[in-house]
Design an enzyme around this catalytic site. Structure first.
Site, short mmCIF file in Angstrom:
data_model
loop_
_atom_site.label_atom_id
_atom_site.label_comp_id
_atom_site.label_asym_id
_atom_site.label_seq_id
_atom_site.Cartn_x
_atom_site.Cartn_y
_atom_site.Cartn_z
N LYS A 54 0.83 -1.20 0.00
CA LYS A 54 0.00 0.00 0.00
C LYS A 54 0.87 1.25 0.00
O LYS A 54 0.67 2.18 -0.79
CB LYS A 54 -0.95 0.00 1.20
CG LYS A 54 -1.96 1.14 1.19
CD LYS A 54 -2.73 1.22 2.48
CE LYS A 54 -3.61 0.02 2.69
NZ LYS A 54 -4.80 0.03 1.81
N ARG A 103 -3.93 2.79 8.43
CA ARG A 103 -4.17 1.51 7.76
C ARG A 103 -2.89 0.67 7.74
O ARG A 103 -1.79 1.20 7.75
CB ARG A 103 -4.62 1.73 6.32
CG ARG A 103 -6.01 2.33 6.15
CD ARG A 103 -6.33 2.41 4.66
NE ARG A 103 -7.72 2.77 4.39
CZ ARG A 103 -8.13 4.00 4.13
NH1 ARG A 103 -7.26 5.01 4.14
NH2 ARG A 103 -9.39 4.26 3.87
N GLY A 118 -8.31 -7.47 4.33
CA GLY A 118 -9.18 -7.63 5.48
C GLY A 118 -8.58 -8.33 6.67
O GLY A 118 -9.23 -8.49 7.70
N MET A 167 -5.86 -7.44 8.53
CA MET A 167 -5.33 -6.57 9.58
C MET A 167 -6.23 -5.35 9.76
O MET A 167 -7.21 -5.18 9.05
CB MET A 167 -3.89 -6.19 9.26
CG MET A 167 -2.93 -7.37 9.40
SD MET A 167 -1.25 -6.95 8.93
CE MET A 167 -1.40 -6.76 7.16
N ARG A 206 -3.41 -1.71 -6.16
CA ARG A 206 -2.61 -2.92 -5.94
C ARG A 206 -2.97 -3.93 -7.01
O ARG A 206 -4.01 -3.81 -7.68
CB ARG A 206 -2.89 -3.51 -4.55
CG ARG A 206 -4.33 -3.94 -4.33
CD ARG A 206 -4.57 -4.38 -2.90
NE ARG A 206 -5.99 -4.65 -2.65
CZ ARG A 206 -6.50 -4.87 -1.46
NH1 ARG A 206 -5.73 -4.85 -0.38
NH2 ARG A 206 -7.80 -5.10 -1.31
N HIS A 237 -15.95 -8.76 1.50
CA HIS A 237 -14.92 -9.63 2.08
C HIS A 237 -15.09 -11.06 1.60
O HIS A 237 -14.12 -11.72 1.19
CB HIS A 237 -15.02 -9.57 3.62
CG HIS A 237 -14.09 -10.50 4.31
ND1 HIS A 237 -14.46 -11.78 4.69
CD2 HIS A 237 -12.80 -10.37 4.67
CE1 HIS A 237 -13.44 -12.37 5.28
NE2 HIS A 237 -12.42 -11.54 5.27
N SER A 269 14.02 -43.15 -9.82
CA SER A 269 12.84 -42.32 -9.56
C SER A 269 12.78 -42.10 -8.05
O SER A 269 12.78 -43.06 -7.28
CB SER A 269 11.56 -43.01 -10.03
OG SER A 269 10.44 -42.18 -9.81
N CYS A 327 8.58 -39.25 -8.25
CA CYS A 327 7.21 -39.76 -8.39
C CYS A 327 6.41 -39.68 -7.10
O CYS A 327 5.30 -40.20 -7.03
CB CYS A 327 7.21 -41.19 -8.91
SG CYS A 327 8.02 -42.37 -7.80
N TYR A 354 12.38 -35.47 -15.25
CA TYR A 354 10.92 -35.36 -15.27
C TYR A 354 10.38 -35.38 -13.84
O TYR A 354 11.07 -35.76 -12.89
CB TYR A 354 10.30 -36.50 -16.07
CG TYR A 354 10.42 -37.87 -15.43
CD1 TYR A 354 9.48 -38.34 -14.52
CD2 TYR A 354 11.49 -38.71 -15.75
CE1 TYR A 354 9.59 -39.58 -13.94
CE2 TYR A 354 11.62 -39.96 -15.17
CZ TYR A 354 10.67 -40.39 -14.25
OH TYR A 354 10.78 -41.62 -13.67
#
Length: 887
Positions: free
Chosen positions: A26, A96, A105, A107, A352, A468, A777, A844, A864
């Site tokens: 911000k 803020r 929302g 904080m 933002r 919200h 693998s 894997c 892979y």
């Protein structure tokens, strides 16, 4: 001296957009907008470093901070022409939060700070509007009382509702100056009753109380939960932004709103958002009043009679359009902006990067490439791989019958069914017990975040598309319907009623976040079709990535799904899963409970044709792509029956008595089966099992090669190898079976034999094992278990505590532990390639579909990754991002 405070305003700024780590998102963007010459109320940012120091020093501030804040406040006074705390012409400020990562929302915020019993009259006199002044004062007392002093928000709401009922009105805007004066007195009396002390009149005390509350909110439970869900480090801290107030609640030529430069649900290039006349910013997101559309087109599409901003405030709207176009061009990204109109003058309060659905993110990225704003690499970088989950799950079948209870706003796309629950704690508890739930609320607040995350979907009776509930649901990928105003929700009875029907806690409901429908019961779903923008972006990703992406699949349905999602082969076929079918389990159990090799071979002969058909079908579906088949791995006790009825079936099939079978089952019992008689140890002690599987593989490969003319080169993987000798013995067995089958068929097929690296010892002696293995693998599920000494099945009960206490940053079974398990993988890669430079290397375990783990796999040079079919697109995108990041 350390600079703790950075000022902005009147076209100048001490910060820049690239200082978000110090100033928070911000603060950095407010400074950037000032530099761009946009209308930004003057203010200053207290840096994130103060937040860090605040907690490091036992919640005390650096010595120089108060002087720097005082000087910055004086600059605001000069810019505005008003003085903080002055009874005649008071300066009011907002306080803020603003962390470097957007946490909407989570904080705390305080508006209208600087009002007291003296300054409120000065504001009334200076503005010429007593109603506005006392409206602002009661808002300040309510917000400060809740955020800073800890008075329950509902206490204020109850007094406000009592006031409106007594006056016979429904809207806040229908109350006058005297009403607000009386409410202010009621509020202050209630605060004193709750706290035993008066509401603070000293404006400096108010300011530092609010600053402390914002820093304190960095460690509130909802912020902690949000950071954990989104992987935001605790040590980043938040900045605090103190800014001169501008007022959207001074009359009918004032307004406040939230807007997106593109549609955050669909990604369409259209100005999207809402505004309220004669209101302050929290009114829009809180859902207290029904917001109005920004554009005429949106108003018509939404079938609203309330005038759009384009129609009601045409001149200011044109300025806003010019600003949003400039911001999007400057940042080259879709922006989420907040604005206020005071007496016909536009003020920008925030910009933002806007949160969006996965569908919207894809469209925006692809469109911005076409518009020349970004290149393909940047488009790929901007898509969060995990967000693709939103596109890979079923939607409601349009042909299915449904009973629509009501319609609200389509706040977050997707469909979900579940039992209705009415509070966040219950949603979390039921979800943890395996229930699908729909969270039903009048409106959500940041305290509901844990329940929203646990729920399949969210319904609110209040709030708009930027409320919200809507913003958080889109970020989480949850289906959400907001503003379903016909719902009458009763928290006491845990029910809602609509159109003569009542739905109580535990009843099934379905929501469609794409249409806004709330539906009674469950509705069938259909699979998504992946095309258009998704296909375009995935094609760009495939062009860039180095690693291949395979799927873990052993059923025809899984294999087809994997191919549909772009898998380039099967990286793990778990053959044990094939034996649990009803037509096979008896023969499998007969084999396990046989007392000798001959008995096992009789049972295995029954399984051979079934196993061969399995492999034929997989080879057909994969059409020449690599297929890695892991031979039987789990301990045999997993296949054993649990009841006498099942045991009797086996006794009859094997022609043996029940007592003999019970004795054999007792012999197979193990204290720690996951480290017991499993994997290659089964193949060593019962070689006939692996002989049968190898024969089935070779016969299937020959069948496909002969019938289709397409070569098949299966990769046969032996699990749980700890020593080279184990692999030598089993590879020789497989080669012997291969020679026999090929001689019988009069035909050769290519194949390779490798192993899973899933034990620390195997990783450490990988150079020796690689002299026999043709591929590795990494089975990181078991490698994580054996490295940590953790049971994946039992550790969930304490891993959450470990994460909260900072022992582990994340669950090591979800995202690879790079420092420990990752080092073993790196050692095995280096040592394996030193012995066999051309060895094929893959992963894997479940980590093969985790974006962070995929980045690690790229860094060590794996060939892979393999993951579940529905995570294949995620892995493809993450692999491309890893390639880009490495370059």
């Amino acid at each position: 001296m350390t600079q703790w405070v950075y000022g902005f305003g009147s076209g100048r700024a001490e910060g820049r957009a690239d200082m978000r780590n110090l100033l928070g998102g911000k603060g950095a963007n407010l400074a950037e907008m000032c530099t761009l010459g946009l209308p930004v109320p003057p203010g200053f940012t207290i840096t994130t470093e103060v937040c860090t120091a605040f907690y490091d020093r036992g919640k005390t501030y650096p010595a120089e901070l108060r002087d720097q804040v005082r000087s910055a406040l004086q600059r605001i006074e000069q810019d505005v022409g008003a003085r903080f705390g002055d009874a005649a012409n008071p300066l009011l400020v907002s306080v803020r939060s603003g962390s470097r990562a957007s946490m909407p929302g989570m904080m705390d915020t305080v508006l209208n700070l600087g009002l007291n019993d003296q300054t409120v009259d000065g504001l009334a006199c200076h503005s010429g509007d007593a109603r506005f002044a006392y409206d602002s004062y009661r808002r300040f007392i309510q917000m400060y009382g809740n955020v800073v002093l800890g008075v329950d928000h509902q206490n204020f709401e109850d007094l406000l509702e009592t006031m409106k009922e007594g006056k016979g009105v429904h809207l806040d805007t229908e109350l006058g100056a005297d009403d607000w004066r009386h409410l202010v007195r009621d509020y202050k009396r209630m605060v004193r009753g709750e706290l035993g002390r008066d509401f603070p009149e000293d404006v400096d005390e108010q300011l530092w109380g609010a600053i402390g509350a914002v820093f304190g909110s960095w460690m509130n439970q909802r912020a902690i939960t949000y950071r954990r869900l989104h992987g935001i480090p605790e040590n980043w801290g938040t900045a605090v932004n103190v800014q001169a107030m501008v007022f959207g609640n001074m009359g009918e030529d004032c307004a406040t709103g939230v807007a997106f430069t593109r549609n955050p649900s669909t990604g369409r290039r259209e100005f999207y958002g809402e505004y309220l006349v004669n209101a302050q910013g929290e009114d829009v997101v809180a859902g207290i009043r029904t917001p109005q559309y920004l554009t005429r087109a949106a108003r018509i599409e939404g079938d609203s009679e309330l005038p759009s901003m384009e129609e009601a405030m045409g001149g200011v709207f044109a300025q806003l359009v010019s600003v949003y176009q400039r911001l999007e061009q400057h940042y080259r990204e879709m922006q989420d902006i907040e604005f206020t109109v005071q007496k016909g003058r536009l003020w920008m309060l925030q910009t933002r990067t806007g949160k969006r659905t996965a569908k919207a993110a894809l469209k925006i990225a692809v469109d911005m490439v076409a518009e020349g704003l970004i290149d393909r690499r940047e488009a790929i970088r901007r898509i969060e791989p995990g967000s693709l989950d939103q596109l890979l799950h079923p939607t409601l079948d349009p042909k299915a019958p449904r009973t629509v209870l009501t319609r609200g706003l389509p706040a977050s796309p997707g469909a979900a069914s579940g039992i209705a629950v009415f509070n966040a704690d219950e949603a979390e508890d039921l979800a943890a017990a395996g229930k699908d739930v729909i969270l039903v609320r009048i409106e959500t607040s940041p305290e509901d975040i844990h329940g929203m995350h646990a729920a399949r979907g969210i319904v609110t009776s209040r709030g708009g598309m930027t409320s919200h509930a809507a913003v958080v649901a889109r970020g989480m990928g949850r289906a959400c319907v907001c503003g379903a105003g016909d719902l009458r929700i009763d928290y006491k009875s845990h029910s809602f009623s609509v159109a003569g029907r009542t739905v109580t806690r535990g009843d099934w409901v379905t929501i469609d976040g794409s249409t806004g429908e709330v539906i009674l019961g469950t509705v069938p779903t259909i699979r998504p079709e992946l095309s258009g923008d998704f296909a375009t972006l995935m094609a760009w990703a495939d062009e860039l990535r180095r690693m291949r992406v395979r799927a873990n699949a052993e059923t025809p349905d899984d294999a087809r799904a994997a191919r549909g999602f772009g898998a380039e082969g099967i990286g793990l076929c778990r053959t044990e899963h094939m034996f649990f079918n009803a037509d096979r389990i008896i023969a499998m159990r007969e084999m396990i409970l046989a007392s000798d090799s001959d008995g096992r071979r009789v049972a295995l002969a029954k399984l051979l044709p079934m196993q061969r058909r399995d492999f034929v079908e997989l080879f057909q579906i994969m059409a020449g792509l690599p297929v890695t088949i892991r031979l039987l791995d789990p301990p045999l006790h997993e296949f054993l029956p649990n009841s006498d009825v099942e045991l009797a079936e086996i006794a009859k099939a094997a022609n043996v008595d029940m007592d003999t079978l019970r004795a054999r089952a007792s012999q197979l019992h193990e204290v720690n089966p996951m480290l017991g008689h499993r994997g290659c140890r089964l193949g060593i002690t019962y070689p006939e099992i692996y002989e049968m599987q190898a024969r089935a593989i070779f016969e299937a490969a020959i069948t496909i090669a002969r019938d289709s003319g397409r070569p098949v080169a299966p990769e046969i993987m032996i699990p749980l190898i700890a020593t080279r000798r184990e692999l030598d013995l089993l590879k020789a067995l497989i080669e012997e079976v291969g020679r026999a089958v090929m001689e019988e068929a009069g035909m050769r097929v290519d194949y390779s034999v490798g192993t899973m690296i899933e034990l620390p010892r195997a990783a450490l002696v990988a150079d020796d094992i690689a002299r026999t293995a043709e591929f590795f693998s990494f089975g990181t599920n078991d490698l994580t278990q054996t490295t940590f000494g953790l049971s994946r099945d039992d550790s969930a009960r304490f891993l959450d505590t470990y994460q909260k206490r900072g022992i582990l940053e994340q669950d090591p079974f979800v995202s690879l532990d790079v420092e420990g398990v990752g080092q073993l993988v790196r050692i095995a890669v280096e040592r394996g390639r030193s012995a066999r430079p051309a060895i094929k290397l893959g992963i894997c375990g479940e980590h093969g579909g985790d974006p962070a783990s995929i980045h690690f796999c790229e860094s060590v040079g794996l060939d892979y990754v393999s993951c579940s079919p529905y995570r294949v697109p995620i892995a493809r995108l993450a692999a491309a991002q890893a390639t880009i990041g490495k370059k």
